[in-house]
Write a protein that holds these residues in place. Structure first.
Motif, PDB file in Angstrom:
ATOM      1  N   LEU A   1       2.842  52.709  56.447  1.00 31.30           N
ATOM      2  CA  LEU A   1       2.493  52.773  55.031  1.00 31.30           C
ATOM      3  C   LEU A   1       2.799  51.420  54.388  1.00 31.30           C
ATOM      4  CD1 LEU A   1       1.671  54.682  52.633  1.00 31.30           C
ATOM      5  CD2 LEU A   1       4.111  55.190  52.362  1.00 31.30           C
ATOM      6  N   VAL A   2       1.768  50.784  53.821  1.00 28.53           N
ATOM      7  CA  VAL A   2       1.966  49.491  53.153  1.00 28.53           C
ATOM      8  C   VAL A   2       1.932  49.735  51.643  1.00 28.53           C
ATOM      9  CG1 VAL A   2       1.127  47.118  52.924  1.00 28.53           C
ATOM     10  CG2 VAL A   2       0.753  48.366  55.060  1.00 28.53           C
ATOM     11  N   ARG A   3       2.941  49.225  50.935  1.00 38.57           N
ATOM     12  CA  ARG A   3       3.026  49.418  49.470  1.00 38.57           C
ATOM     13  C   ARG A   3       3.146  48.072  48.777  1.00 38.57           C
ATOM     14  NH1 ARG A   3       0.993  53.795  47.833  1.00 38.57           N
ATOM     15  NH2 ARG A   3      -0.248  53.116  49.598  1.00 38.57           N
ATOM     16  N   GLU A   4       2.632  48.053  47.556  1.00 36.34           N
ATOM     17  CA  GLU A   4       2.733  46.849  46.740  1.00 36.34           C
ATOM     18  C   GLU A   4       4.207  46.553  46.466  1.00 36.34           C
ATOM     19  OE1 GLU A   4      -0.115  44.257  45.203  1.00 36.34           O
ATOM     20  OE2 GLU A   4      -0.729  46.350  45.142  1.00 36.34           O
ATOM     21  N   THR A   5       4.906  47.574  45.969  1.00 34.71           N
ATOM     22  CA  THR A   5       6.356  47.458  45.802  1.00 34.71           C
ATOM     23  C   THR A   5       6.994  48.688  46.442  1.00 34.71           C
ATOM     24  OG1 THR A   5       6.052  48.501  43.649  1.00 34.71           O
ATOM     25  CG2 THR A   5       6.449  46.122  43.640  1.00 34.71           C
ATOM     26  N   ILE A   6       8.123  48.445  47.075  1.00 32.44           N
ATOM     27  CA  ILE A   6       8.782  49.581  47.732  1.00 32.44           C
ATOM     28  C   ILE A   6       9.955  50.038  46.889  1.00 32.44           C
ATOM     29  CG2 ILE A   6       9.904  50.382  49.831  1.00 32.44           C
ATOM     30  CD1 ILE A   6       8.391  48.288  51.344  1.00 32.44           C
ATOM     31  N   THR A   7       9.870  51.258  46.428  1.00 28.87           N
ATOM     32  CA  THR A   7      10.995  51.818  45.671  1.00 28.87           C
ATOM     33  C   THR A   7      11.697  52.825  46.573  1.00 28.87           C
ATOM     34  OG1 THR A   7       9.413  53.374  44.738  1.00 28.87           O
ATOM     35  CG2 THR A   7      10.011  51.482  43.366  1.00 28.87           C
ATOM     36  N   SER A   8      12.962  53.097  46.275  1.00 23.79           N
ATOM     37  CA  SER A   8      13.749  53.930  47.196  1.00 23.79           C
ATOM     38  C   SER A   8      13.195  55.352  47.305  1.00 23.79           C
ATOM     39  CB  SER A   8      15.204  53.970  46.736  1.00 23.79           C
ATOM     40  OG  SER A   8      15.228  54.424  45.399  1.00 23.79           O
ATOM     41  N   ASP A   9      12.448  55.797  46.259  1.00 23.34           N
ATOM     42  CA  ASP A   9      11.959  57.175  46.335  1.00 23.34           C
ATOM     43  C   ASP A   9      10.722  57.341  47.231  1.00 23.34           C
ATOM     44  OD1 ASP A   9      10.505  55.666  44.622  1.00 23.34           O
ATOM     45  OD2 ASP A   9      10.153  57.263  43.144  1.00 23.34           O
ATOM     46  N   VAL A  10      10.249  56.232  47.847  1.00 19.59           N
ATOM     47  CA  VAL A  10       9.095  56.344  48.761  1.00 19.59           C
ATOM     48  C   VAL A  10       9.540  56.838  50.137  1.00 19.59           C
ATOM     49  CG1 VAL A  10       7.359  54.989  50.024  1.00 19.59           C
ATOM     50  CG2 VAL A  10       7.757  54.554  47.606  1.00 19.59           C
ATOM     51  N   TYR A  11      10.744  56.421  50.545  1.00 18.58           N
ATOM     52  CA  TYR A  11      11.154  56.648  51.933  1.00 18.58           C
ATOM     53  C   TYR A  11      11.208  58.117  52.337  1.00 18.58           C
ATOM     54  CZ  TYR A  11      12.161  51.704  52.447  1.00 18.58           C
ATOM     55  OH  TYR A  11      12.042  50.351  52.534  1.00 18.58           O
ATOM     56  N   ALA A  12      11.868  58.945  51.504  1.00 21.79           N
ATOM     57  CA  ALA A  12      12.059  60.338  51.913  1.00 21.79           C
ATOM     58  C   ALA A  12      10.727  61.070  52.111  1.00 21.79           C
ATOM     59  CB  ALA A  12      12.952  61.063  50.905  1.00 21.79           C
ATOM     60  N   PRO A  13       9.814  61.040  51.104  1.00 19.66           N
ATOM     61  CA  PRO A  13       8.539  61.740  51.342  1.00 19.66           C
ATOM     62  C   PRO A  13       7.734  61.115  52.490  1.00 19.66           C
ATOM     63  CG  PRO A  13       8.486  60.583  49.214  1.00 19.66           C
ATOM     64  CD  PRO A  13       9.881  60.491  49.722  1.00 19.66           C
ATOM     65  N   ALA A  14       7.864  59.780  52.656  1.00 19.65           N
ATOM     66  CA  ALA A  14       7.124  59.123  53.749  1.00 19.65           C
ATOM     67  C   ALA A  14       7.635  59.629  55.096  1.00 19.65           C
ATOM     68  CB  ALA A  14       7.283  57.609  53.646  1.00 19.65           C
ATOM     69  N   LEU A  15       8.951  59.719  55.210  1.00 13.87           N
ATOM     70  CA  LEU A  15       9.556  60.209  56.452  1.00 13.87           C
ATOM     71  C   LEU A  15       9.104  61.636  56.738  1.00 13.87           C
ATOM     72  CD1 LEU A  15      11.639  58.599  58.129  1.00 13.87           C
ATOM     73  CD2 LEU A  15      13.386  60.181  57.247  1.00 13.87           C
ATOM     74  N   ASP A  16       9.106  62.461  55.665  1.00 10.56           N
ATOM     75  CA  ASP A  16       8.670  63.860  55.809  1.00 10.56           C
ATOM     76  C   ASP A  16       7.229  63.945  56.298  1.00 10.56           C
ATOM     77  OD1 ASP A  16      11.007  64.920  55.071  1.00 10.56           O
ATOM     78  OD2 ASP A  16      10.431  65.408  52.992  1.00 10.56           O
ATOM     79  N   ALA A  17       6.403  63.007  55.843  1.00  4.09           N
ATOM     80  CA  ALA A  17       4.979  63.054  56.201  1.00  4.09           C
ATOM     81  C   ALA A  17       4.729  62.477  57.598  1.00  4.09           C
ATOM     82  CB  ALA A  17       4.161  62.286  55.167  1.00  4.09           C
ATOM     83  N   GLY A  18       5.773  61.953  58.236  1.00  2.00           N
ATOM     84  CA  GLY A  18       5.610  61.431  59.596  1.00  2.00           C
ATOM     85  C   GLY A  18       5.306  59.944  59.652  1.00  2.00           C
TER      86      GLY A  18
END
Ligand SMILES: Nc1ncnc2c1ncn2[C@@H]1O[C@H](COP(=O)(O)OP(=O)(O)OP(=O)(O)O)[C@@H](O)[C@H]1O
Ligand SMILES: [Mg+2]
Length: 390
Positions: free
Chosen positions: A73-90
């Motif tokens: 997953l490539v993001r413009e800015t990475i905020t800490s709240d991206v990691y958990a849902p990203a991990l859940d989604a695989g």
């Protein structure tokens, strides 16, 4: 190869150099399945222009349907709240759009994981050619042609797999004197989990080097082999072989139509009798109607040496397809098959074997290797047989 999902062309252009020259770009998630089903990809990269929710749903879908494919997953800015849902989604890695080093590392890891499961990734290499041997009629010589074409291509230096799609009465294995411990039936139900190690485990190697994917040995096996499975099997096999030769039952069934979706060249086998030619004409019209392999049809007239009021020229005109190969009826052909040593390997100098070798030489993707020269006494497969025996 990696697949990038990014609708913004400017953003896509900035990422592609890091993904490598063979990266494919799609703009919409709906295009994903078509591409992933047609050709395996070791990574799906979700670009920064893709909405986060859409990206997460896409990641979940990819991991569920193509578990060996990694998601980055490539993001413009990475905020800490991206990691958990990203991990859940695989998602395997979250990287910033301007961190090309992190992106390259994530894609590199995806490739390594893929290769340990699936065998070498195949970008840069032309996918193999699928050659389907077909006829609406039984007993005209489809199996004889497919086995001999497969052996001819092997002798010419190609890596070849023959797939026996005559699921009820397949006789490719017996024609090659093989008793396979696994068959196509072992792939039934594995539409979504086919990988190279599995394909290797269900093929049987002939002494010539030809790989054989045999037909099921019992009728239940046949019921469980779907058209989707056939399509995906062929798509995978073409990534690992130069040529995949498909033997078929008479006529179109679901599985044969599945094979046609992946077919590059069709070899239509006919004999010189009116009922066969009439049925072949209907079959060619069906291929036309379905827009299948239009300019890649090869007509073979088998056992075409008897005067029966029809000539090769008549047939070509009637069918609108040129005759690429005419073979006589010859006892040596039937005897070779019955002996489990088809004519191309048993007697490569025989006129029928020579004609089939010439025909195979003209097929796309054949690069005749210098070693693959017919050598008198030792025979066409002498060198390979010695290698196998060692
Ligand atoms: N050119 C030939 N000369 C002599 N015999 C041949 C020739 N071609 C095929 N045969 C023999 O004809 C028989 C039928 O051939 P083959 O099994 O290849 O046909 P098929 O189209 O695959 O049949 P099916 O539809 O039953 O699968 C076999 O015994 C084979 O050895
Ligand atoms: Mg047959």
């Amino acid at each position: 190869m990696p697949l990038l999902l990014e609708a913004d062309a400017a953003l896509a252009r900035t990422l592609v150099p890091t993904l490598g020259p063979h990266a494919e770009v799609i703009a919409r998630p709906e295009e994903l399945d078509t591409l992933l089903q047609r050709r395996p990809h070791f990574a799906v990269v979700i670009g920064p222009g893709v909405d986060l929710q859409v990206g997460l749903v896409t990641a979940e879908h990819v991991k569920l349907r193509y578990p060996a494919t990694a998601v980055v997953l490539v993001r413009e800015t990475i905020t800490s709240d991206v990691y958990a849902p990203a991990l859940d989604a695989g998602v395997g890695a979250v990287v910033a759009h301007d961190d090309s080093q992190a992106l390259a590392a994530a894609v590199g890891r995806a490739r390594l994981t893929w290769e340990s499961i699936q065998g070498p990734a195949t970008e840069g290499r032309q996918a193999g050619h699928v050659i389907t041997v077909f006829s609406p009629k039984g007993g005209v010589g489809k199996t004889t042609m497919s086995v001999n074409i497969a052996l001819a291509l092997t002798a010419l230096g190609s890596r070849v797999c023959i797939v026996d799609l005559d699921l009820a009465f397949g006789d490719v294995a017996i024609t090659l004197q093989l008793i396979p411990s696994h068959t196509l039936a072992d792939a039934a139900g594995f539409e979504d989990q086919l990988d190279w190690s599995m394909l290797q485990s269900i093929t049987t190697e002939h002494r010539s080097g030809l790989s054989v994917l045999a037909a099921p040995t019992n009728p239940e096996g046949r019921e469980r082999i779907t058209a989707t499975l056939v399509r995906r099997l062929l798509a995978q096999l073409r990534d690992h072989f130069d040529h995949v030769v498909v033997d078929t039952p008479p006529g179109f069934d679901d599985q044969v139509l599945g094979a046609f979706d992946e077919t590059d060249e069709v070899v239509v086998v006919a004999t010189l009798d009116v009922p066969t030619i009439k049925n072949v004409k209907v079959a060619i019209e069906t291929l036309d109607l379905l827009h299948l392999v239009r300019d890649h049809r090869h007509l073979v007239l088998n056992r075409a040496d008897q005067e029966v009021g029809l000539t090769a020229a008549n047939v070509a005109e009637l069918l609108g397809v040129p005759v690429d190969l005419t073979l006589p009826s010859d006892l040596a052909v039937a005897l070779a098959t019955n002996n489990g040593d088809p004519i191309v390997s048993a007697a490569p100098d025989h006129v029928v074997a020579r004609s089939i070798l010439d025909f195979a030489r003209g097929l796309p993707g054949v690069e005749v290797s210098p070693e693959a020269v017919v050598s008198g006494r030792r025979g066409l497969f002498g060198r390979r047989r010695k290698e196998v025996a060692r």
